[in-house]
Design a protein around this motif. Sequence first.
Motif, short mmCIF file in Angstrom:
data_model
loop_
_atom_site.label_atom_id
_atom_site.label_comp_id
_atom_site.label_asym_id
_atom_site.label_seq_id
_atom_site.Cartn_x
_atom_site.Cartn_y
_atom_site.Cartn_z
N ASN A 200 0.85 -1.18 0.00
CA ASN A 200 0.00 0.00 0.00
C ASN A 200 0.89 1.24 0.00
O ASN A 200 1.73 1.40 0.89
N ILE A 202 1.40 5.20 0.40
CA ILE A 202 0.80 6.38 1.02
C ILE A 202 1.64 7.59 0.64
O ILE A 202 2.81 7.68 0.97
N HIS A 218 -1.85 2.03 -5.80
CA HIS A 218 -2.90 2.54 -4.93
C HIS A 218 -2.32 3.65 -4.06
O HIS A 218 -1.25 3.48 -3.50
N PHE A 220 -3.02 6.65 -1.03
CA PHE A 220 -3.81 7.39 -0.05
C PHE A 220 -3.03 8.66 0.25
O PHE A 220 -1.94 8.61 0.82
#
Length: 237
Positions: A200, A202, A218, A220
């Motif tokens: 993930n 970030i 992905h 965030f």
Amino acid sequence: MNNKLEVILIDIGNSSIKTTEVIDGEFQETVIWDQLDSVLTKYEGVPIMISSVKKIDSDLLNNGVGKILDYKTKMPIKIDYDTPETLGADRIAAAVGANELFPDQDNLVIDLGTCITMDLVDRNQVFHGGIISPGLTMRMKAMAGYTDQLPDISEEWRQINSGELGKTTKECLFSGSYHGIVHEINGVLRTLERDFTSLNMILTGGDAHFFESNLKAHIFAGSKIVQTGLYSIWKFQ
């Protein structure tokens, strides 16, 4: 009923001082300051948790309720780093913030600021270290500063349109700085995904929004990931 001010989170970076009040567990609007003394004067007697990339004299926290984050601070992740005393508090706080937000995932925290940092904290709450490289503005200024003929495009790069291959010197400087960072991040991702298949990513930092659409993972966009980590660490004490 009066809302309770729990703690003041202070994030001191290379170019700014940011404070965030936490009231009843909720983050309030972030405020930018010029001087730490002004912050400490305003919040005298209030619990304070500080992350700083600069050295701070602990004597400044004479109200007895301030805490400066370092590698010795109790925290909810394990630091697997050969020289933890050199590890920036902002990197620690961001890693803890990633673990707080995504506790069951392998997280790569990418901070696009003055410098670029990429740090890995895995699903077992272990910080594995990372990468530090020059940020966007630093790359542009360095090329101009270390040569006689190349211009400094750090104030005008937003007006320079260029693909991978520039057709003018300024376009080439832009492409090398901007697209170089894109390829650098995507290359690190490809390497890490060999061992961490569900990584993930970030993305945070002042320049993050310039890169979000060009990174293949992905994302965030965690504008308060350092504050999230600081609050998690403060609660962990």
